[in-house]
Write a protein that holds these residues in place. Sequence first.
Motif, mmCIF file in Angstrom:
data_model
loop_
_atom_site.group_PDB
_atom_site.id
_atom_site.type_symbol
_atom_site.label_atom_id
_atom_site.label_comp_id
_atom_site.label_asym_id
_atom_site.label_seq_id
_atom_site.Cartn_x
_atom_site.Cartn_y
_atom_site.Cartn_z
ATOM 1 N N VAL A 92 -6.081 12.477 -1.785
ATOM 2 C CA VAL A 92 -4.861 12.376 -0.979
ATOM 3 C C VAL A 92 -4.188 11.022 -1.213
ATOM 4 C CG1 VAL A 92 -4.042 12.179 1.414
ATOM 5 C CG2 VAL A 92 -5.610 14.016 0.783
ATOM 6 N N ARG A 93 -5.004 9.974 -1.229
ATOM 7 C CA ARG A 93 -4.464 8.620 -1.429
ATOM 8 C C ARG A 93 -3.831 8.475 -2.811
ATOM 9 N NH1 ARG A 93 -3.484 7.665 3.407
ATOM 10 N NH2 ARG A 93 -5.250 7.237 4.768
ATOM 11 N N VAL A 94 -4.467 9.094 -3.817
ATOM 12 C CA VAL A 94 -3.905 9.021 -5.173
ATOM 13 C C VAL A 94 -2.510 9.661 -5.186
ATOM 14 C CG1 VAL A 94 -4.111 9.916 -7.536
ATOM 15 C CG2 VAL A 94 -6.071 8.828 -6.436
ATOM 16 N N TYR A 95 -2.376 10.840 -4.572
ATOM 17 C CA TYR A 95 -1.060 11.495 -4.561
ATOM 18 C C TYR A 95 -0.059 10.719 -3.711
ATOM 19 C CZ TYR A 95 -2.622 15.356 -7.342
ATOM 20 O OH TYR A 95 -3.084 16.092 -8.404
ATOM 21 N N GLU A 96 -0.548 10.106 -2.658
ATOM 22 C CA GLU A 96 0.334 9.289 -1.815
ATOM 23 C C GLU A 96 0.933 8.154 -2.649
ATOM 24 O OE1 GLU A 96 -1.761 7.020 1.244
ATOM 25 O OE2 GLU A 96 -0.355 7.800 2.727
ATOM 26 N N TRP A 97 0.061 7.461 -3.392
ATOM 27 C CA TRP A 97 0.523 6.370 -4.268
ATOM 28 C C TRP A 97 1.457 6.914 -5.354
ATOM 29 C CZ3 TRP A 97 0.403 1.191 -4.413
ATOM 30 C CH2 TRP A 97 -0.599 0.475 -3.754
ATOM 31 N N ILE A 137 12.956 -2.758 -5.271
ATOM 32 C CA ILE A 137 11.798 -3.195 -6.065
ATOM 33 C C ILE A 137 11.023 -4.280 -5.313
ATOM 34 C CG2 ILE A 137 11.131 -4.417 -8.188
ATOM 35 C CD1 ILE A 137 13.635 -2.976 -9.508
ATOM 36 N N SER A 138 11.739 -5.275 -4.790
ATOM 37 C CA SER A 138 11.049 -6.361 -4.076
ATOM 38 C C SER A 138 10.321 -5.835 -2.846
ATOM 39 C CB SER A 138 12.041 -7.449 -3.641
ATOM 40 O OG SER A 138 12.630 -7.999 -4.777
ATOM 41 N N GLY A 139 10.959 -4.913 -2.122
ATOM 42 C CA GLY A 139 10.319 -4.318 -0.940
ATOM 43 C C GLY A 139 9.046 -3.568 -1.336
ATOM 44 N N CYS A 140 9.121 -2.810 -2.426
ATOM 45 C CA CYS A 140 7.941 -2.051 -2.890
ATOM 46 C C CYS A 140 6.847 -3.005 -3.354
ATOM 47 C CB CYS A 140 8.313 -1.109 -4.032
ATOM 48 S SG CYS A 140 9.310 0.309 -3.536
ATOM 49 N N PHE A 141 7.220 -4.056 -4.090
ATOM 50 C CA PHE A 141 6.210 -5.001 -4.573
ATOM 51 C C PHE A 141 5.513 -5.696 -3.396
ATOM 52 C CE2 PHE A 141 7.802 -5.912 -9.216
ATOM 53 C CZ PHE A 141 7.517 -4.604 -9.540
ATOM 54 N N ALA A 142 6.277 -5.990 -2.352
ATOM 55 C CA ALA A 142 5.664 -6.620 -1.170
ATOM 56 C C ALA A 142 4.656 -5.656 -0.535
ATOM 57 C CB ALA A 142 6.743 -7.016 -0.167
ATOM 58 N N MET A 143 5.002 -4.366 -0.528
ATOM 59 C CA MET A 143 4.067 -3.380 0.040
ATOM 60 C C MET A 143 2.819 -3.242 -0.827
ATOM 61 S SD MET A 143 5.978 -0.151 1.720
ATOM 62 C CE MET A 143 7.704 -0.526 1.821
ATOM 63 N N ILE A 144 3.018 -3.254 -2.142
ATOM 64 C CA ILE A 144 1.870 -3.167 -3.063
ATOM 65 C C ILE A 144 0.965 -4.376 -2.843
ATOM 66 C CG2 ILE A 144 1.199 -3.308 -5.508
ATOM 67 C CD1 ILE A 144 3.814 -1.711 -6.135
ATOM 68 N N GLU A 145 1.576 -5.544 -2.735
ATOM 69 C CA GLU A 145 0.822 -6.786 -2.546
ATOM 70 C C GLU A 145 -0.047 -6.706 -1.284
ATOM 71 O OE1 GLU A 145 0.457 -9.256 -4.507
ATOM 72 O OE2 GLU A 145 -0.424 -10.788 -3.220
ATOM 73 N N ALA A 146 0.532 -6.144 -0.223
ATOM 74 C CA ALA A 146 -0.194 -6.071 1.052
ATOM 75 C C ALA A 146 -1.297 -5.009 1.017
ATOM 76 C CB ALA A 146 0.792 -5.760 2.176
ATOM 77 N N LYS A 147 -1.092 -3.952 0.230
ATOM 78 C CA LYS A 147 -1.966 -2.781 0.233
ATOM 79 C C LYS A 147 -3.101 -2.886 -0.781
ATOM 80 C CE LYS A 147 -0.483 2.023 -0.296
ATOM 81 N NZ LYS A 147 -1.072 2.907 0.663
ATOM 82 N N LEU A 148 -2.832 -3.585 -1.864
ATOM 83 C CA LEU A 148 -3.751 -3.551 -3.000
ATOM 84 C C LEU A 148 -5.002 -4.363 -2.753
ATOM 85 C CD1 LEU A 148 -3.575 -2.198 -5.733
ATOM 86 C CD2 LEU A 148 -2.498 -4.261 -6.638
ATOM 87 N N ARG A 149 -6.131 -3.717 -2.963
ATOM 88 C CA ARG A 149 -7.400 -4.428 -2.901
ATOM 89 C C ARG A 149 -8.064 -4.246 -4.249
ATOM 90 N NH1 ARG A 149 -5.127 -6.755 -0.336
ATOM 91 N NH2 ARG A 149 -5.000 -7.000 1.893
ATOM 92 N N GLN A 150 -8.404 -5.352 -4.874
ATOM 93 C CA GLN A 150 -8.944 -5.262 -6.219
ATOM 94 C C GLN A 150 -10.330 -4.645 -6.216
ATOM 95 O OE1 GLN A 150 -8.695 -9.219 -7.876
ATOM 96 N NE2 GLN A 150 -7.013 -9.446 -6.439
ATOM 97 N N PRO A 151 -10.825 -4.182 -7.340
ATOM 98 C CA PRO A 151 -10.116 -4.133 -8.617
ATOM 99 C C PRO A 151 -9.312 -2.855 -8.823
ATOM 100 C CG PRO A 151 -12.403 -3.536 -8.970
ATOM 101 C CD PRO A 151 -12.236 -3.789 -7.476
ATOM 102 N N PHE A 152 -9.405 -1.886 -7.899
ATOM 103 C CA PHE A 152 -8.704 -0.621 -8.099
ATOM 104 C C PHE A 152 -7.934 -0.255 -6.831
ATOM 105 C CE2 PHE A 152 -12.667 -0.339 -10.668
ATOM 106 C CZ PHE A 152 -12.070 -0.417 -11.918
ATOM 107 N N ALA A 153 -6.898 0.554 -7.003
ATOM 108 C CA ALA A 153 -6.037 0.879 -5.863
ATOM 109 C C ALA A 153 -6.698 1.843 -4.883
ATOM 110 C CB ALA A 153 -4.721 1.471 -6.372
ATOM 111 N N VAL A 154 -7.515 2.772 -5.400
ATOM 112 C CA VAL A 154 -8.074 3.825 -4.532
ATOM 113 C C VAL A 154 -9.583 3.971 -4.730
ATOM 114 C CG1 VAL A 154 -8.040 6.308 -3.990
ATOM 115 C CG2 VAL A 154 -5.906 5.144 -4.601
ATOM 116 N N GLY A 155 -10.315 3.969 -3.639
ATOM 117 C CA GLY A 155 -11.710 4.401 -3.632
ATOM 118 C C GLY A 155 -12.672 3.550 -4.442
ATOM 119 N N GLY A 156 -12.288 2.322 -4.768
ATOM 120 C CA GLY A 156 -13.205 1.443 -5.490
ATOM 121 C C GLY A 156 -13.498 1.891 -6.919
#
Length: 210
Positions: A92-97, A137-156
């Motif tokens: 679900v998270r992958v499709y959301e992204w 673009i800037s709004g989306c990048f700010a959201m990515i910055e807040a959401k992203l946890r390394q090293p992968f976007a979804v499920g480790g």
Amino acid sequence: MTNIKLWHSPGACSFAPHVLLHEIAAPFEVVETPVSTGANLTEAFSRINPKQRVPVLALDGEIITELPAIATAISGLSPDRHLMGRTPLDQVRVYEWMNWLSGTLHGQGFGCLWRPARFSDDEQAFDGIKTKGRQTISGCFAMIEAKLRQPFAVGGAFTAVDPFLLVFYRWGTAIGLEMSASYPQYSAFALALSQRVSVKSALAAENTTR
Ligand SMILES: N[C@@H](CCC(=O)N[C@@H](CS)C(=O)NCC(=O)O)C(=O)O
């Protein structure tokens, strides 16, 4: 064995499925279709994809368009890699992204900035549309910055979301944004992902700075 063919343009969003094909390590053919030269607008390509966009994937001649669908199709070729997420919630998270990246960041943000004529026939309106694109673009990048946890976007684990995020990171640099200063999480993610063999292989094959 499935016959796999990818139509792509160097440095375009098609980089993401190009990485995924390297990830599953099945033999595939690429057809370079540079949008910068209008190769996507030719009659021959329009017969393959009447939308005149890359990426296009053919599996045994079956044509598939739209990045989230293409990623799903590639994932289906190697189900044990779980490229669209392992658990039901990860999927679900992958499709959301993927939908958000494809529809909002790509379609609206970079669409407005790079293709203002898609949004208005009035050339006088183009500057305003481009400005709006940069804001999106800037709004989306700010959201990515807040959401992203390394090293992968979804499920480790690595999923199709990761190379798609890398596309936009590289485009951010291309449009002159100070990516490392403004988006440290996103930058660390992009740097780590760039060390991945599949990413290096696709980058070398595309030979692009964008
Ligand atoms: N919704 C499509 C968008 C594909 C798209 O816009 N691709 C760009 C390259 S990144 C393209 O082909 N642009 C050519 C043009 O607009 O003429 C998808 O997700 O696959």
